[in-house]
Design a protein around this motif. Structure first.
Motif, PDB file in Angstrom:
ATOM      1  N   LEU A 415       0.818  -1.217   0.000  1.00 39.81           N
ATOM      2  CA  LEU A 415       0.000   0.000   0.000  1.00 39.81           C
ATOM      3  C   LEU A 415       0.855   1.272   0.000  1.00 39.81           C
ATOM      4  CD1 LEU A 415      -2.965  -0.970   2.341  1.00 39.81           C
ATOM      5  CD2 LEU A 415      -3.091  -0.362  -0.070  1.00 39.81           C
ATOM      6  N   ASN A 416       2.115   1.125  -0.384  1.00 39.45           N
ATOM      7  CA  ASN A 416       2.976   2.312  -0.433  1.00 39.45           C
ATOM      8  C   ASN A 416       2.422   3.380  -1.363  1.00 39.45           C
ATOM      9  OD1 ASN A 416       4.773   1.669   1.515  1.00 39.45           O
ATOM     10  ND2 ASN A 416       6.284   0.729   0.131  1.00 39.45           N
ATOM     11  N   TRP A 417       1.757   2.952  -2.405  1.00 37.92           N
ATOM     12  CA  TRP A 417       1.140   3.927  -3.327  1.00 37.92           C
ATOM     13  C   TRP A 417       0.130   4.796  -2.587  1.00 37.92           C
ATOM     14  CZ3 TRP A 417      -4.127   3.955  -3.909  1.00 37.92           C
ATOM     15  CH2 TRP A 417      -4.817   2.778  -3.604  1.00 37.92           C
ATOM     16  N   TYR A 418      -0.581   4.177  -1.622  1.00 36.33           N
ATOM     17  CA  TYR A 418      -1.602   4.903  -0.860  1.00 36.33           C
ATOM     18  C   TYR A 418      -0.937   5.948   0.029  1.00 36.33           C
ATOM     19  CZ  TYR A 418      -5.569   5.623   2.326  1.00 36.33           C
ATOM     20  OH  TYR A 418      -6.568   6.180   3.088  1.00 36.33           O
ATOM     21  N   LEU A 419       0.205   5.546   0.610  1.00 31.74           N
ATOM     22  CA  LEU A 419       0.965   6.473   1.442  1.00 31.74           C
ATOM     23  C   LEU A 419       1.480   7.637   0.593  1.00 31.74           C
ATOM     24  CD1 LEU A 419       2.176   6.908   4.292  1.00 31.74           C
ATOM     25  CD2 LEU A 419       4.157   5.557   3.544  1.00 31.74           C
ATOM     26  N   GLU A 420       1.897   7.297  -0.605  1.00 33.05           N
ATOM     27  CA  GLU A 420       2.486   8.321  -1.483  1.00 33.05           C
ATOM     28  C   GLU A 420       1.465   9.405  -1.873  1.00 33.05           C
ATOM     29  OE1 GLU A 420       5.783   7.234  -4.331  1.00 33.05           O
ATOM     30  OE2 GLU A 420       4.268   7.954  -5.734  1.00 33.05           O
ATOM     31  N   LEU A 421       0.170   9.058  -1.788  1.00 32.84           N
ATOM     32  CA  LEU A 421      -0.857  10.069  -2.079  1.00 32.84           C
ATOM     33  C   LEU A 421      -0.708  11.256  -1.139  1.00 32.84           C
ATOM     34  CD1 LEU A 421      -4.048   7.794  -2.402  1.00 32.84           C
ATOM     35  CD2 LEU A 421      -2.679   8.738  -4.266  1.00 32.84           C
ATOM     36  N   ARG A 422      -0.145  10.984   0.060  1.00 34.60           N
ATOM     37  CA  ARG A 422      -0.002  12.035   1.073  1.00 34.60           C
ATOM     38  C   ARG A 422       1.254  12.870   0.840  1.00 34.60           C
ATOM     39  NH1 ARG A 422      -4.390   8.901   1.321  1.00 34.60           N
ATOM     40  NH2 ARG A 422      -5.530   9.112   3.269  1.00 34.60           N
ATOM     41  N   LYS A 423       2.031  12.480  -0.168  1.00 36.89           N
ATOM     42  CA  LYS A 423       3.328  13.119  -0.360  1.00 36.89           C
ATOM     43  C   LYS A 423       3.255  14.284  -1.352  1.00 36.89           C
ATOM     44  CE  LYS A 423       7.909  11.215  -1.228  1.00 36.89           C
ATOM     45  NZ  LYS A 423       8.567   9.941  -1.559  1.00 36.89           N
ATOM     46  N   PHE A 424       2.388  14.137  -2.348  1.00 32.11           N
ATOM     47  CA  PHE A 424       2.350  15.133  -3.418  1.00 32.11           C
ATOM     48  C   PHE A 424       0.986  15.818  -3.470  1.00 32.11           C
ATOM     49  CE2 PHE A 424       4.940  11.490  -4.940  1.00 32.11           C
ATOM     50  CZ  PHE A 424       6.185  12.083  -4.816  1.00 32.11           C
ATOM     51  N   GLY A 425       0.970  17.103  -3.188  1.00 31.81           N
ATOM     52  CA  GLY A 425      -0.275  17.888  -3.308  1.00 31.81           C
ATOM     53  C   GLY A 425      -1.422  17.267  -2.542  1.00 31.81           C
ATOM     54  N   ASN A 426      -1.140  16.812  -1.356  1.00 35.28           N
ATOM     55  CA  ASN A 426      -2.187  16.133  -0.577  1.00 35.28           C
ATOM     56  C   ASN A 426      -3.279  17.102  -0.141  1.00 35.28           C
ATOM     57  OD1 ASN A 426      -3.382  13.947   0.694  1.00 35.28           O
ATOM     58  ND2 ASN A 426      -2.460  14.484   2.663  1.00 35.28           N
ATOM     59  N   ILE A 427      -4.455  16.576   0.073  1.00 39.04           N
ATOM     60  CA  ILE A 427      -5.579  17.378   0.577  1.00 39.04           C
ATOM     61  C   ILE A 427      -6.293  16.576   1.666  1.00 39.04           C
ATOM     62  CG2 ILE A 427      -5.957  18.614  -1.606  1.00 39.04           C
ATOM     63  CD1 ILE A 427      -8.365  16.679  -2.083  1.00 39.04           C
ATOM     64  N   PRO A 428      -7.016  17.262   2.556  1.00 36.16           N
ATOM     65  CA  PRO A 428      -7.849  16.520   3.512  1.00 36.16           C
ATOM     66  C   PRO A 428      -9.077  15.965   2.798  1.00 36.16           C
ATOM     67  CG  PRO A 428      -8.111  18.891   3.832  1.00 36.16           C
ATOM     68  CD  PRO A 428      -7.074  18.726   2.759  1.00 36.16           C
ATOM     69  N   THR A 429      -9.393  14.712   3.067  1.00 32.79           N
ATOM     70  CA  THR A 429     -10.619  14.141   2.489  1.00 32.79           C
ATOM     71  C   THR A 429     -11.339  13.306   3.538  1.00 32.79           C
ATOM     72  OG1 THR A 429      -9.774  12.000   1.696  1.00 32.79           O
ATOM     73  CG2 THR A 429      -9.446  13.884   0.233  1.00 32.79           C
ATOM     74  N   GLY A 430     -12.598  13.049   3.251  1.00 33.89           N
ATOM     75  CA  GLY A 430     -13.397  12.161   4.095  1.00 33.89           C
ATOM     76  C   GLY A 430     -14.375  11.449   3.184  1.00 33.89           C
ATOM     77  N   GLY A 431     -14.839  10.305   3.625  1.00 33.61           N
ATOM     78  CA  GLY A 431     -15.756   9.582   2.735  1.00 33.61           C
ATOM     79  C   GLY A 431     -16.595   8.589   3.494  1.00 33.61           C
ATOM     80  N   PHE A 432     -17.497   7.975   2.751  1.00 29.77           N
ATOM     81  CA  PHE A 432     -18.440   7.046   3.385  1.00 29.77           C
ATOM     82  C   PHE A 432     -18.802   5.930   2.412  1.00 29.77           C
ATOM     83  CE2 PHE A 432     -22.227   7.868   0.907  1.00 29.77           C
ATOM     84  CZ  PHE A 432     -21.938   9.093   0.317  1.00 29.77           C
ATOM     85  N   GLY A 433     -19.319   4.855   2.979  1.00 35.56           N
ATOM     86  CA  GLY A 433     -19.862   3.758   2.175  1.00 35.56           C
ATOM     87  C   GLY A 433     -21.256   3.418   2.668  1.00 35.56           C
ATOM     88  N   LEU A 434     -22.159   3.222   1.723  1.00 33.58           N
ATOM     89  CA  LEU A 434     -23.556   2.909   2.059  1.00 33.58           C
ATOM     90  C   LEU A 434     -23.962   1.668   1.284  1.00 33.58           C
ATOM     91  CD1 LEU A 434     -26.607   3.946   2.873  1.00 33.58           C
ATOM     92  CD2 LEU A 434     -26.595   4.761   0.550  1.00 33.58           C
ATOM     93  N   GLY A 435     -24.475   0.665   1.972  1.00 35.74           N
ATOM     94  CA  GLY A 435     -24.928  -0.543   1.291  1.00 35.74           C
ATOM     95  C   GLY A 435     -26.296  -0.316   0.669  1.00 35.74           C
ATOM     96  N   LEU A 436     -26.388  -0.514  -0.643  1.00 31.00           N
ATOM     97  CA  LEU A 436     -27.669  -0.290  -1.335  1.00 31.00           C
ATOM     98  C   LEU A 436     -28.774  -1.176  -0.748  1.00 31.00           C
ATOM     99  CD1 LEU A 436     -29.428   0.806  -3.716  1.00 31.00           C
ATOM    100  CD2 LEU A 436     -28.575  -1.097  -5.067  1.00 31.00           C
ATOM    101  N   GLU A 437     -28.422  -2.425  -0.456  1.00 28.66           N
ATOM    102  CA  GLU A 437     -29.452  -3.353   0.010  1.00 28.66           C
ATOM    103  C   GLU A 437     -29.985  -2.948   1.384  1.00 28.66           C
ATOM    104  OE1 GLU A 437     -26.610  -4.152  -1.422  1.00 28.66           O
ATOM    105  OE2 GLU A 437     -27.283  -5.086  -3.279  1.00 28.66           O
ATOM    106  N   ARG A 438     -29.097  -2.451   2.241  1.00 28.94           N
ATOM    107  CA  ARG A 438     -29.586  -1.997   3.552  1.00 28.94           C
ATOM    108  C   ARG A 438     -30.433  -0.741   3.389  1.00 28.94           C
ATOM    109  NH1 ARG A 438     -24.849  -3.209   7.968  1.00 28.94           N
ATOM    110  NH2 ARG A 438     -24.533  -5.370   7.349  1.00 28.94           N
ATOM    111  N   LEU A 439     -30.057   0.109   2.437  1.00 29.48           N
ATOM    112  CA  LEU A 439     -30.878   1.299   2.164  1.00 29.48           C
ATOM    113  C   LEU A 439     -32.274   0.871   1.711  1.00 29.48           C
ATOM    114  CD1 LEU A 439     -31.325   4.335   1.712  1.00 29.48           C
ATOM    115  CD2 LEU A 439     -30.216   4.101  -0.517  1.00 29.48           C
ATOM    116  N   LEU A 440     -32.330  -0.139   0.851  1.00 33.39           N
ATOM    117  CA  LEU A 440     -33.638  -0.619   0.380  1.00 33.39           C
ATOM    118  C   LEU A 440     -34.447  -1.217   1.530  1.00 33.39           C
ATOM    119  CD1 LEU A 440     -32.492  -2.131  -3.012  1.00 33.39           C
ATOM    120  CD2 LEU A 440     -34.055  -0.211  -2.714  1.00 33.39           C
TER     121      LEU A 440
END
Ligand code: 4AD
Ligand code: MG
Length: 464
Positions: A415-440
């Motif tokens: 996952l070094n690529w994921y770490l590297e995202l923080r190295k160049f022009g990084n920004i704060p982000t946040g996110g979420f996941g929602l299960g469609l079936e539970r929503l239904l």
């Protein structure tokens, strides 16, 4: 010569500008009924009443919740015109004495017979229990319950794209085959070639049968989040919506081995409130729209389904510690870490059925990518949204954007690529996941998740 050219041009124009109409779909016939017009419909007979001179058939074609009543002169009724048969009927649209739109049949053709005594499992005007329908996955889309469910599922899918497009999010197709385990919960399905010849011919030094194809282990995705985070750091707000796979050993009414997950990644998201407001606004949009667009379908699933009272209320927020205290006071066993399903539902109950965000969780309970809380290094800025019926419906967090802190928690070098995202022009982000079936489940008040998709998969069940 000139004539030939113009003929060609006409052909071309007619293909380009007009698609020949082969028959009328019920959704369009009933939306704008043209009384006195000849129409041709195709569908399945849902019920049949034979009277002295006339036969009344209710025909549906799956395109909408309503059925069309067809009045058929007795002489057109053959033995094959039965409940469940597939038909093609032409005639004129009229208004019945009771004011309904009906079709006065002039010609009836049977595409496919249906002899109930041969083993057709459904009966007319009967609402079979969902557990019974689940035994006939290949046939159950012919029932009101499941067809209504699938039309609602279709509409929710459209609305997801409508909502996020209107907010200028870009839809990203994150991969289904991946080399990472985003959640680190050990719930991956492996992807391997099922062909000994391929494996043999690709075998090189240092590669074993599990890594030979891709050069590394590969899995079905448990979440598109890490890929979404990569694109978010180049394109701003993004979302993904697609199949997700989890090898959870649970046959519960809330778990599937394959489900659809909506995931959003918010660029420049610095607070949990920002994330929470987005989730709440989206859910209220979906609930409001679906009640308008699919009211009849909702009634087919449950005659008593009403607008949830929480739609006009603000969602509630509780810290993890507050939630544990509430459960303690309720006399529930809170010695165990985390919040179990029964406790989730007790918390929703405590909030009078209003969805509640549980925020700021112990670091040890959550995934490596979550951001350490500012004033408490033992906590992370994570959220779970709990709703009636399902308990957890959304999981999300702010993402750790501190290079050094993330490096310490990174579960694998791959996952070094994921770490590297923080190295160049990084920004704060946040996110979420929602299960469609539970929503239904929440939208339709459906107790069992296996009834929210056409072909459910769960441990020991991959039929069809
Ligand atoms: O809470 P989860 O595991 O969150 C994630 O996967 C994050 N990576 C999402 C993100 O931040 N982009 O899963 C999110 C939601 C759950 O709240 C639940 O609604 C659903 O996915 N879900 C399941 N639905 C059905 N069957 C399962 N086995 C599910 N596992 C999770
Ligand atoms: Mg979760």
């Amino acid at each position: 010569m000139l004539l030939k050219v113009s003929c060609k041009l006409n052909n071309f124009l007619s293909i380009k500008h007009g698609i020949k109409k082969y028959y009328s779909v019920l959704a369009s016939v009933l939306e704008k009924p043209e009384l006195g017009e000849n129409v041709e419909i195709k569908g399945w007979v849902k019920s049949l009443r034979v009277q002295k001179e006339l036969v009344f058939a209710d025909v549906s074609d799956g395109s909408c919740a309503q059925k069309l009543q067809v009045t058929i002169p007795k002489h057109l009724k053959t033995n094959d015109l039965t409940y469940g048969s597939a038909v093609n009927i032409t005639g004129k649209l009229a208004r019945s004495p009771r004011g309904q739109i009906e079709l006065l049949a002039e010609n009836v053709k049977i595409y496919g017979k249906c002899v109930v005594l041969d083993g057709y499992p459904f009966n007319p005007r009967t609402s079979h229990p969902p557990e019974y329908l689940r035994r006939y996955l290949h046939l159950r889309s012919r029932t009101n319950y499941i067809s209504a469910m699938l039309r609602i599922r279709h509409s929710v899918t459209q609305l997801i794209h409508k909502y996020f497009s209107s907010k200028n999010y870009i839809n990203i197709h994150t991969p289904i085959i991946t080399s990472n385990d985003c959640e680190g919960a050990g719930e991956n399905f492996k992807v391997l070639p099922d062909n000994e010849e391929t494996v043999k011919s690709m075998m090189q030094q240092g590669l074993n049968s599990e890594t030979v194809y891709f050069g590394s282990k590969a899995f079905l995705t448990v979440s598109g989040q890490l890929h979404l985070e990569a694109v978010c750091r180049g394109m701003g707000n993004v979302y993904t919506f697609g199949p997700t796979f989890r090898a959870e050993n649970s046959k519960s009414r809330l778990h599937l081995s394959e489900f659809y997950m909506l995931e959003g990644e918010l660029a420049f998201c610095e607070t949990l409130e920002h994330l929470q407001n987005t989730i709440e606004d989206f859910l209220k949009f979906i609930l409001t729209e679906i009640r308008n667009s699919n009211e009849k379908d909702l009634n087919l699933i449950d005659k008593n389904n009403t607008t949830p009272t929480w739609l006009n209320k603000q969602f509630i927020t509780l810290n993890y510690d507050e939630a544990k205290n509430i459960l303690d006071k309720k006399g529930m066993n809170t010695a165990e870490v985390g919040i179990n399903k029964e406790q989730e539902l007790a918390l929703v109950d405590y909030c009078n059925g209003v969805p509640v965000f549980i925020v700021r969780w112990p670091k040890s309970l959550k995934s490596f990518y979550m951001k350490e809380s500012q004033n408490d290094p033992e906590k992370v800025d994570a959220l779970d949204l709990l709703a009636p019926i399902t308990g957890e419906i959304v999981g999300g967090s702010l993402r750790e954007d501190n290079y050094e802190k993330l490096k310490l928690k990174l579960p694998s070098e791959s996952l070094n690529w994921y770490l590297e995202l923080r190295k160049f022009g990084n920004i704060p982000t946040g996110g979420f996941g929602l299960g469609l079936e539970r929503l239904l489940q929440v939208i339709c008040a459906i107790p069992n998740i296996k009834d929210t998709l056409p072909f459910p998969r769960w441990p020991h069940n991959c039929s069809m």
